[in-house]
Design an enzyme around this catalytic site. Structure first.
Site, mmCIF file in Angstrom:
data_model
loop_
_atom_site.group_PDB
_atom_site.id
_atom_site.type_symbol
_atom_site.label_atom_id
_atom_site.label_comp_id
_atom_site.label_asym_id
_atom_site.label_seq_id
_atom_site.Cartn_x
_atom_site.Cartn_y
_atom_site.Cartn_z
ATOM 1 N N ASP A 95 43.989 -28.829 8.661
ATOM 2 C CA ASP A 95 44.268 -28.993 10.079
ATOM 3 C C ASP A 95 42.917 -29.117 10.779
ATOM 4 O OD1 ASP A 95 45.541 -29.170 12.432
ATOM 5 O OD2 ASP A 95 46.496 -27.202 12.356
ATOM 6 N N ASP A 281 54.552 -26.420 8.637
ATOM 7 C CA ASP A 281 53.632 -25.354 8.242
ATOM 8 C C ASP A 281 53.681 -24.277 9.302
ATOM 9 O OD1 ASP A 281 51.967 -26.650 10.348
ATOM 10 O OD2 ASP A 281 50.514 -25.178 9.668
#
Ligand SMILES: [Zn+2]
Length: 387
Positions: A95, A281
């Protein structure tokens, strides 16, 4: 074929595929839909990579921003990269860190600010300055050897003013363009040696449909390999923003994967998978496990209800006295290490003792429950499920 030409072919391939049920990545094929636990600092708390594989976890999400701070890029390089460091041979998504930086700065303005160039962060409010630009985030993620790289975006909250959301969309589009350029440059520069990860853009726009549409249209033109739903997926009352989530799915071409960033409540994951989301997620399942909230799903996950009902899901609060001495497993049909070998009574005891083994066994159970749900959504037979 040049690296950029190769990219175009991957994109066109995705565009022609109407039903993506897997993603081919440098470290293996990821079956969709899938839930990925957060390994923010390079590991999932309390479990090792073999534990994750045993739970049926296909990939993890690590955070470029946090990793840059701890243990730092130099240390990661010395340890052989993220895959070697955690002994994890399956895919890793990194990320960008935009959401985390935004969350920290939103809570405490002395920690930094966000401007058109990127995010300026002062660790612990100190004078030290860390600048995260879209280009730097891409360089970090590609350098870490990620399988999916995510563009830095400017995150907003569902309750933010329209002007704030509008500005975030303008900035997110600009940062996506800069990320795309830097990514292509790195892949071209790396030549044949460079493994090409996938590059995802993040669609912002809060609850404003026009802004979501504008953001999605601009990003789709940039030919990303996939997209993320950016911003908080919940409203002020904590309800899932189903309308906006469904609308964004419509804006993304059917063959391209869509990532519900930060979505991880089992009921939300099932609802979003039904809307056509492919990747999820969240730190919730592992945090819930550590805090004693264990998931119970004693139905065949291939037949989870489509009507939005949630009665297939219940929770075992392991610290409750009712579990003292109970020989039952947490889930009667769960095939995880914890449920096949240990009782609720033993977990209750481990938790009272504050033993690290509790954290491992509880985390494994919740993660296996998430992967059983995903296997069910993919239509795979789940061992141990009541048919
Ligand atoms: Zn279990």
């Amino acid at each position: 074929m040049s690296a950029v030409a190769q990219h175009v072919s991957i994109y066109q391939q995705a565009m022609s595929d109407k039903n993506p049920n897997s993603l081919k990545l440098p470290h293996g094929t990821l079956a969709l839909p899938t839930f990925l636990p957060d390994a923010t600092y390079g590991y999932v708390r309390s479990v090792d990579s073999a534990d994750l594989a045993a739970c049926g976890i296909g990939a993890v999400v690590m955070n470029a921003f946090h990793l840059m701070m701890k243990p730092g890029s130099t240390a990661i390089k010395k340890l052989g990269g993220l895959h070697t460091m955690y002994n994890w041979d399956r895919p890793i998504v990194t990320d960008s860190g935009g959401f985390q930086a935004y969350s920290m700065i939103r809570q405490n303005k002395s920690l930094g600010k966000i401007n058109k160039d990127g995010i300026v962060y002062h660790p612990q409010g100190s004078e030290r300055k860390v600048i995260l630009t879209p280009e730097k985030s891409i360089r970090l993620q590609v350098g870490y050897g990620a399988d999916i790289v995510v563009c830095l975006d400017d995150c907003t909250h569902a309750g933010d003013d329209a002007s704030v959301t509008r500005e975030s969309v303008v900035r997110t589009i600009d940062w996506a363009r800069r990320s795309r350029t830097e990514f292509d440059r790195l892949i071209e520069e790396g030549g044949e040696e460079q493994t090409r990860p996938l590059l995802f853009g993040v669609i912002q726009g809060g609850t404003d449909r026009e802004l979501r549409k504008r953001c999605a249209e601009e990003l789709v033109k940039m030919e990303f390999d996939g997209f993320g739903f950016g911003g908080y997926p919940l409203d002020e009352q904590g309800r899932l923003l189903t309308d906006v989530l469904g609308y964004v799915r419509e804006l993304v071409p059917a063959g391209l994967p869509l990532f519900g960033l930060g979505i991880g409540h089992p009921a939300s994951v099932v609802a979003c998978a039904r809307l056509g989301y492919d990747i999820f997620d969240c730190s919730l399942p592992t945090r819930d496990a550590r805090q004693g909230r264990l998931y119970r799903v004693d139905v065949d996950c291939r037949h989870l209800p489509r009507d939005g009902s949630k009665d297939w899901l219940s929770f075992v609060y392991i610290e409750d006295e009712e579990h003292a001495g109970s020989p039952r497993p947490i889930g009667d049909s769960c095939d995880c290490l914890t449920c096949t070998k240990y009782s609720r009574g033993f977990l209750h005891h481990l938790q009272k003792q504050e033993d690290g083994l509790y954290l491992r066994l509880a985390t494994m159970h919740n993660l296996r429950t998430m992967s059983r749900i995903m296997e069910g959504l993919r239509g795979e037979a789940v061992p141990g499920a009541n048919a």
